[in-house]
Design an enzyme around this catalytic site. Structure first.
Site, PDB file in Angstrom:
ATOM      1  N   ASN A   1       0.844  -1.203   0.000  1.00  7.74           N
ATOM      2  CA  ASN A   1       0.000   0.000   0.000  1.00  7.74           C
ATOM      3  C   ASN A   1       0.881   1.255   0.000  1.00  7.74           C
ATOM      4  O   ASN A   1       1.572   1.551   0.965  1.00  7.74           O
ATOM      5  CB  ASN A   1      -0.901  -0.046   1.245  1.00  7.74           C
ATOM      6  CG  ASN A   1      -1.846   1.138   1.323  1.00  7.74           C
ATOM      7  OD1 ASN A   1      -1.471   2.273   1.035  1.00  7.74           O
ATOM      8  ND2 ASN A   1      -3.072   0.883   1.731  1.00  7.74           N
TER       9      ASN A   1
ATOM     10  N   HIS B   1       0.147   4.441   0.083  1.00  4.94           N
ATOM     11  CA  HIS B   1      -0.201   5.485   1.057  1.00  4.94           C
ATOM     12  C   HIS B   1       0.438   5.181   2.407  1.00  4.94           C
ATOM     13  O   HIS B   1       0.982   6.064   3.061  1.00  4.94           O
ATOM     14  CB  HIS B   1      -1.717   5.573   1.243  1.00  4.94           C
ATOM     15  CG  HIS B   1      -2.432   6.048   0.031  1.00  4.94           C
ATOM     16  ND1 HIS B   1      -2.472   7.372  -0.343  1.00  4.94           N
ATOM     17  CD2 HIS B   1      -3.143   5.384  -0.895  1.00  4.94           C
ATOM     18  CE1 HIS B   1      -3.170   7.502  -1.441  1.00  4.94           C
ATOM     19  NE2 HIS B   1      -3.596   6.306  -1.801  1.00  4.94           N
TER      20      HIS B   1
ATOM     21  N   ASP C   1      -1.681  -3.819  10.254  1.00  8.09           N
ATOM     22  CA  ASP C   1      -3.044  -3.952   9.770  1.00  8.09           C
ATOM     23  C   ASP C   1      -3.884  -2.937  10.525  1.00  8.09           C
ATOM     24  O   ASP C   1      -3.677  -2.712  11.724  1.00  8.09           O
ATOM     25  CB  ASP C   1      -3.569  -5.369   9.986  1.00  8.09           C
ATOM     26  CG  ASP C   1      -4.651  -5.711   8.987  1.00  8.09           C
ATOM     27  OD1 ASP C   1      -4.450  -5.485   7.783  1.00  8.09           O
ATOM     28  OD2 ASP C   1      -5.725  -6.196   9.400  1.00  8.09           O
TER      29      ASP C   1
ATOM     30  N   GLY D   1      -8.497   5.692   1.965  1.00  3.91           N
ATOM     31  CA  GLY D   1      -9.474   4.862   2.684  1.00  3.91           C
ATOM     32  C   GLY D   1     -10.623   5.683   3.253  1.00  3.91           C
ATOM     33  O   GLY D   1     -11.260   6.478   2.552  1.00  3.91           O
TER      34      GLY D   1
ATOM     35  N   ASP E   1     -10.505   8.109   5.378  1.00  6.22           N
ATOM     36  CA  ASP E   1     -10.100   9.426   5.893  1.00  6.22           C
ATOM     37  C   ASP E   1     -11.164  10.522   5.714  1.00  6.22           C
ATOM     38  O   ASP E   1     -11.344  11.341   6.621  1.00  6.22           O
ATOM     39  CB  ASP E   1      -8.782   9.877   5.241  1.00  6.22           C
ATOM     40  CG  ASP E   1      -7.564   9.226   5.888  1.00  6.22           C
ATOM     41  OD1 ASP E   1      -7.714   8.636   6.977  1.00  6.22           O
ATOM     42  OD2 ASP E   1      -6.473   9.293   5.303  1.00  6.22           O
TER      43      ASP E   1
ATOM     44  N   HIS F   1      -3.464   6.939  14.462  1.00  6.86           N
ATOM     45  CA  HIS F   1      -3.315   5.556  14.926  1.00  6.86           C
ATOM     46  C   HIS F   1      -1.984   4.961  14.457  1.00  6.86           C
ATOM     47  O   HIS F   1      -1.236   4.385  15.225  1.00  6.86           O
ATOM     48  CB  HIS F   1      -4.495   4.752  14.374  1.00  6.86           C
ATOM     49  CG  HIS F   1      -4.823   5.066  12.922  1.00  6.86           C
ATOM     50  ND1 HIS F   1      -5.211   6.316  12.521  1.00  6.86           N
ATOM     51  CD2 HIS F   1      -4.728   4.330  11.788  1.00  6.86           C
ATOM     52  CE1 HIS F   1      -5.393   6.324  11.213  1.00  6.86           C
ATOM     53  NE2 HIS F   1      -5.085   5.137  10.739  1.00  6.86           N
TER      54      HIS F   1
HETATM   55  P1  IMP Z   1      -5.313  -2.885   5.618  1.00  9.10           P
HETATM   56  O1  IMP Z   1      -4.666  -2.581   6.924  1.00  9.10           O
HETATM   57  O2  IMP Z   1      -4.377  -2.696   4.469  1.00  9.10           O
HETATM   58  O3  IMP Z   1      -6.030  -4.173   5.598  1.00  9.10           O
HETATM   59  O4  IMP Z   1      -6.338  -1.707   5.438  1.00  9.10           O
HETATM   60  C1  IMP Z   1      -7.667  -1.852   5.642  1.00  9.10           C
HETATM   61  C2  IMP Z   1      -8.445  -0.737   5.047  1.00  9.10           C
HETATM   62  O5  IMP Z   1      -8.611   0.221   6.074  1.00  9.10           O
HETATM   63  C3  IMP Z   1      -7.790  -0.005   3.881  1.00  9.10           C
HETATM   64  O6  IMP Z   1      -8.240  -0.482   2.680  1.00  9.10           O
HETATM   65  C4  IMP Z   1      -8.283   1.391   4.063  1.00  9.10           C
HETATM   66  O7  IMP Z   1      -9.467   1.565   3.387  1.00  9.10           O
HETATM   67  C5  IMP Z   1      -8.552   1.479   5.542  1.00  9.10           C
HETATM   68  N1  IMP Z   1      -7.485   2.209   6.210  1.00  9.10           N
HETATM   69  C6  IMP Z   1      -6.321   1.748   6.715  1.00  9.10           C
HETATM   70  N2  IMP Z   1      -5.618   2.748   7.256  1.00  9.10           N
HETATM   71  C7  IMP Z   1      -6.347   3.869   7.074  1.00  9.10           C
HETATM   72  C8  IMP Z   1      -6.126   5.232   7.399  1.00  9.10           C
HETATM   73  O8  IMP Z   1      -5.107   5.644   7.964  1.00  9.10           O
HETATM   74  N3  IMP Z   1      -7.114   6.081   7.057  1.00  9.10           N
HETATM   75  C9  IMP Z   1      -8.259   5.680   6.430  1.00  9.10           C
HETATM   76  N4  IMP Z   1      -8.492   4.432   6.091  1.00  9.10           N
HETATM   77  C10 IMP Z   1      -7.545   3.527   6.415  1.00  9.10           C
END
Ligand code: IMP
Length: 194
Positions: free
Chosen positions: A9, A11, A68, A149, A151, A176
């Site tokens: 990812n 971002h 995660d 995501g 945000d 976080h």
């Molecule tokens: P994962 O940790 O890659 O499984 O992320 C899960 C999902 O949570 C991502 O697809 C994002 O949509 C959302 N996400 C994770 N971190 C953030 C953040 O810092 N801000 C907003 N959405 C987030």
């Protein structure tokens, strides 16, 4: 000290790069031209972070960490939580996920929620966990275009801007992910000093 960040990812990679001091070098999978998709099929953030870190440690045999993150909404029994990435279904994107959350939250007064990040670090064969949370509320519509995501629909407590309306620096100060990263970096630096 070098650590591989097990994520595809972009971002997350950019956010984490901006948090790192001089003593630690974070190498991304993109730097290594490593394109495999990482497994994340667990029912918990801890389980997914471990899966991703172990996958890279087993393949590359180098110290690494994975994280995660989930958005936990009180009124939805802490969902989307570990399902945050695929909340609206496989093949759907962040916009679809946001749309579903806003629909499910329609008419609900209790907007309390939190982002929770779990980092799993595998260093010299030992496994360590670090957690960071930020509490806030869910808006009733999208606001802002920065970040990623969820945000644009999350306002952290203490202000009235969504993460999507903040600069990267503003988000990183309180997020976080940065809280969990700070804990991990302090731990790694303390080990380095010994
Ligand atoms: P994962 O940790 O890659 O499984 O992320 C899960 C999902 O949570 C991502 O697809 C994002 O949509 C959302 N996400 C994770 N971190 C953030 C953040 O810092 N801000 C907003 N959405 C987030």
């Amino acid at each position: 000290m070098k650590l591989i960040f097990a994520t595809q990812n972009q971002h997350k990679r950019d956010e984490v790069q901006a948090m790192i001091g001089d003593n630690i070098t974070v190498i991304s999978l993109q730097d290594l031209n490593f394109r495999d998709e990482l497994p994340e099929t667990s029912e918990s953030l801890e389980g997914n972070a471990l899966q991703k870190a172990e996958f890279i440690y087993d393949k590359l045999h180098q110290n690494c960490f994975a994280e995660d993150t989930g958005l936990e909404i009180d009124a939805l029994n802490n969902r989307p939580g570990v399902y945050s990435a695929r909340y609206a279904g496989i093949g759907k994107n962040s916009n679809d996920n946001i749309h579903l959350v806003l629909m499910q939250m329609q008419g609900i007064q209790n907007r309390k929620s939190q982002f929770r990040t779990v980092i799993c670090l595998i260093m010299d064969g030992e496994t360590y966990y670090f957690e960071g949370t930020v509490k806030g509320i869910i808006t009733s519509e999208k606001r802002g275009t920065s970040g990623f995501g969820y945000d644009p629909i999350f306002i952290p407590d203490g202000g009235n801007k969504t993460f999507g309306e903040m600069t990267n620096e503003e988000k990183n100060e309180i997020s976080h992910r940065s809280k969990a990263m700070k804990k991990m970096l302090e731990f790694v630096e303390s080990k380095n000093d010994r």
